[in-house]
Scaffold this active site. Structure first.
Site, PDB file in Angstrom:
ATOM      1  N   SER A  32     -16.063 -17.672   0.545  1.00 10.91           N
ATOM      2  CA  SER A  32     -16.733 -16.583   1.336  1.00 10.91           C
ATOM      3  C   SER A  32     -15.427 -16.393   2.689  1.00 10.91           C
ATOM      4  O   SER A  32     -14.585 -14.701   2.687  1.00 10.91           O
ATOM      5  CB  SER A  32     -17.530 -16.220   1.939  1.00 10.91           C
ATOM      6  OG  SER A  32     -18.369 -15.397   2.139  1.00 10.91           O
ATOM      7  N   GLN A  33     -15.557 -17.399   3.774  1.00  8.48           N
ATOM      8  CA  GLN A  33     -14.947 -17.131   5.013  1.00  8.48           C
ATOM      9  C   GLN A  33     -13.668 -16.711   5.221  1.00  8.48           C
ATOM     10  O   GLN A  33     -12.835 -16.171   5.631  1.00  8.48           O
ATOM     11  CB  GLN A  33     -15.699 -17.913   5.946  1.00  8.48           C
ATOM     12  CG  GLN A  33     -17.032 -17.513   6.360  1.00  8.48           C
ATOM     13  CD  GLN A  33     -17.154 -16.937   7.255  1.00  8.48           C
ATOM     14  OE1 GLN A  33     -16.050 -16.369   8.059  1.00  8.48           O
ATOM     15  NE2 GLN A  33     -18.428 -15.819   7.434  1.00  8.48           N
ATOM     16  N   GLU A  86     -40.905  -6.738  -1.721  1.00  9.62           N
ATOM     17  CA  GLU A  86     -40.851  -5.519  -0.186  1.00  9.62           C
ATOM     18  C   GLU A  86     -40.694  -6.191   0.591  1.00  9.62           C
ATOM     19  O   GLU A  86     -39.796  -5.940   1.986  1.00  9.62           O
ATOM     20  CB  GLU A  86     -42.826  -5.528  -0.311  1.00  9.62           C
ATOM     21  CG  GLU A  86     -42.717  -4.119  -1.163  1.00  9.62           C
ATOM     22  CD  GLU A  86     -44.124  -3.922  -0.688  1.00  9.62           C
ATOM     23  OE1 GLU A  86     -44.490  -3.801   0.251  1.00  9.62           O
ATOM     24  OE2 GLU A  86     -44.880  -3.144  -2.607  1.00  9.62           O
ATOM     25  N   GLU A 105     -46.076  -7.381  -3.941  1.00 12.34           N
ATOM     26  CA  GLU A 105     -46.750  -7.395  -2.165  1.00 12.34           C
ATOM     27  C   GLU A 105     -45.756  -8.698  -0.924  1.00 12.34           C
ATOM     28  O   GLU A 105     -45.458  -8.489  -0.517  1.00 12.34           O
ATOM     29  CB  GLU A 105     -48.271  -7.273  -2.346  1.00 12.34           C
ATOM     30  CG  GLU A 105     -48.886  -6.786  -2.795  1.00 12.34           C
ATOM     31  CD  GLU A 105     -48.352  -5.450  -2.077  1.00 12.34           C
ATOM     32  OE1 GLU A 105     -47.787  -5.130  -1.043  1.00 12.34           O
ATOM     33  OE2 GLU A 105     -48.080  -4.434  -3.140  1.00 12.34           O
ATOM     34  N   HIS A 116     -18.183 -23.926  11.926  1.00 15.16           N
ATOM     35  CA  HIS A 116     -19.674 -24.767  11.764  1.00 15.16           C
ATOM     36  C   HIS A 116     -19.503 -26.179  12.469  1.00 15.16           C
ATOM     37  O   HIS A 116     -18.165 -26.912  11.979  1.00 15.16           O
ATOM     38  CB  HIS A 116     -20.806 -24.779  10.805  1.00 15.16           C
ATOM     39  CG  HIS A 116     -21.703 -25.696  11.054  1.00 15.16           C
ATOM     40  ND1 HIS A 116     -22.965 -24.764  11.948  1.00 15.16           N
ATOM     41  CD2 HIS A 116     -22.602 -26.204   9.854  1.00 15.16           C
ATOM     42  CE1 HIS A 116     -23.532 -25.565  11.757  1.00 15.16           C
ATOM     43  NE2 HIS A 116     -24.192 -26.025  10.612  1.00 15.16           N
ATOM     44  N   GLU A 148     -32.276 -21.500  10.154  1.00 19.46           N
ATOM     45  CA  GLU A 148     -32.007 -21.774   8.572  1.00 19.46           C
ATOM     46  C   GLU A 148     -33.609 -22.982   7.891  1.00 19.46           C
ATOM     47  O   GLU A 148     -34.308 -22.336   7.182  1.00 19.46           O
ATOM     48  CB  GLU A 148     -31.348 -23.089   7.799  1.00 19.46           C
ATOM     49  CG  GLU A 148     -29.996 -22.605   7.882  1.00 19.46           C
ATOM     50  CD  GLU A 148     -28.581 -23.044   7.692  1.00 19.46           C
ATOM     51  OE1 GLU A 148     -27.092 -22.693   7.686  1.00 19.46           O
ATOM     52  OE2 GLU A 148     -28.603 -24.760   7.610  1.00 19.46           O
TER      53      GLU A 148
END
EC number: 1.1.1.86
Length: 336
Positions: free
Chosen positions: A27-28, A230, A226, A107, A194
């Site tokens: 990804s990075q 959402e 609920e 990181h 996290e």
């Protein structure tokens, strides 16, 4: 308040004449490599044989083994999973570092918790975009950027800060702003976020809400909608404009419920538990536990993951999501 640097603050790019090795092409990795190349940097990619190797080659990069890439480079950016970095570093990167090189991270975990111990004659810094790689790349191509953090752990050459800012500028982050921090602060706040909020806190809250409704006799499908489905609507509103925007956008009934009931769910006892979580991050308890778990083959990790995946909220959710193809995940979940 954090000090923020922008494009105007990078008057001389001290890395433009240096070779940069991106270790990892996930990804990075793909975003850093492509953004740097587009900005005129000399980039190579270091990988082990596999799909990522082929993908990096298809994208036009010179791809080498990790050891070869590290040996060729002046700047080595490690963009591998935290738990893989120490072994790869010791075996393939450390033997090939030269005095004056730069060792870079996104990181601070392994440096902060002494899993990677750099030699004293290299610069060590981190540049951490605050967004996933696909967003780092897309915003760059569109002329924008994702903000980033930077920190200097070791300044062997006297210009480590300039190098860090040059790297951040290379991936485009200075367009949006680069905040100065430390390895300690970046690592501990990232882990806390996290554990207490983004992953641990939210999943525990969602499950507790779901279980409360189901135990009270409500249909699990409604409880799922609920308490989980959402959530995205609310988080998107907060993401776009903070808590104020969310409260402005929901109904007055929902906002009043927020005011009178939220503090009864997340109480002072919850904050005390958060203090304990933070203390265990700060004193290394969490890191030692995770490192030991990984070295043992992750028995508790896998057992817990399997158990969590069979929670009623997951079973109900899988069925409901079949009704909603527009929310299908981009990547199919599986065993890590």
């Amino acid at each position: 308040m954090a000090k923020v640097y922008y494009e105007k603050d990078v008057t001389v790019n001290v890395l433009k004449e240096k070779k940069v090795a991106i270790i990892g092409y996930g990804s990075q990795g793909h975003a850093h490599a492509q953004n740097l190349r587009d900005n005129g940097f000399d980039v190579v990619v270091g990988l082990r044989k596999g799909k990522s190797w082929d993908k990096a080659k298809e994208d036009g990069f010179s791809v080498y083994t990790v050891a070869e890439a590290a040996k060729k480079a002046d700047v080595v950016m490690i963009l591998l999973p935290d738990e893989l970095q120490p072994e790869v570093y010791e075996a393939e990167i450390a033997p090939n570092l030269q005095a004056g090189n730069s060792l870079v991270f996104a990181h601070g975990f392994n440096v902060h918790f002494d899993q990677v111990k750099p030699p004293v004659n290299v610069d060590v810094f981190l540049v951490a975009p605050k967004g996933p790689g696909h967003l780092v790349r897309r915003t760059f191509v569109e002329g924008g950027a994702v903000p980033a953090l930077f920190a200097v752990y070791q300044d062997a050459t006297g210009v480590a800060t300039e190098k860090a800012l040059s790297y951040a500028d290379g991936i485009g982050a200075t367009r949006a702003g680069v905040l100065e921090t430390t390895f300690k602060e970046e690592t501990e706040t990232d882990l806390f976020g996290e554990q207490a909020v983004l992953c641990g806190g939210v999943t525990a809250l969602v499950k507790a809400g779901f279980e409360t409704l189901v135990d009270a006799g409500y249909q699990p499908e409604l409880a799922y909608f609920e308490c989980l489905h959402e959530l995205k609507l609310i988080v998107d509103l907060m993401y776009e404009g903070g808590l104020e925007n969310m409260r402005y956008s929901v109904s007055d009934t929902a906002q009043w419920g927020d005011f009178v009931s939220g503090p009864r769910v997340v109480t002072e006892d919850t904050k005390k538990a958060m203090d304990t979580v933070l203390a265990e991050i700060q004193d290394g308890t969490f890191a030692r536990g995770w490192i030991a778990e990984h070295k043992a083959g992750r028995p508790n990790f896998h057992a817990t993951n399997e158990k969590e995946n069979e929670h009623e909220i997951e079973v109900v959710g899988r069925k409901l999501r079949e009704m909603m193809p527009f929310v299908q995940p981009r990547v199919k979940a599986g065993v890590k």
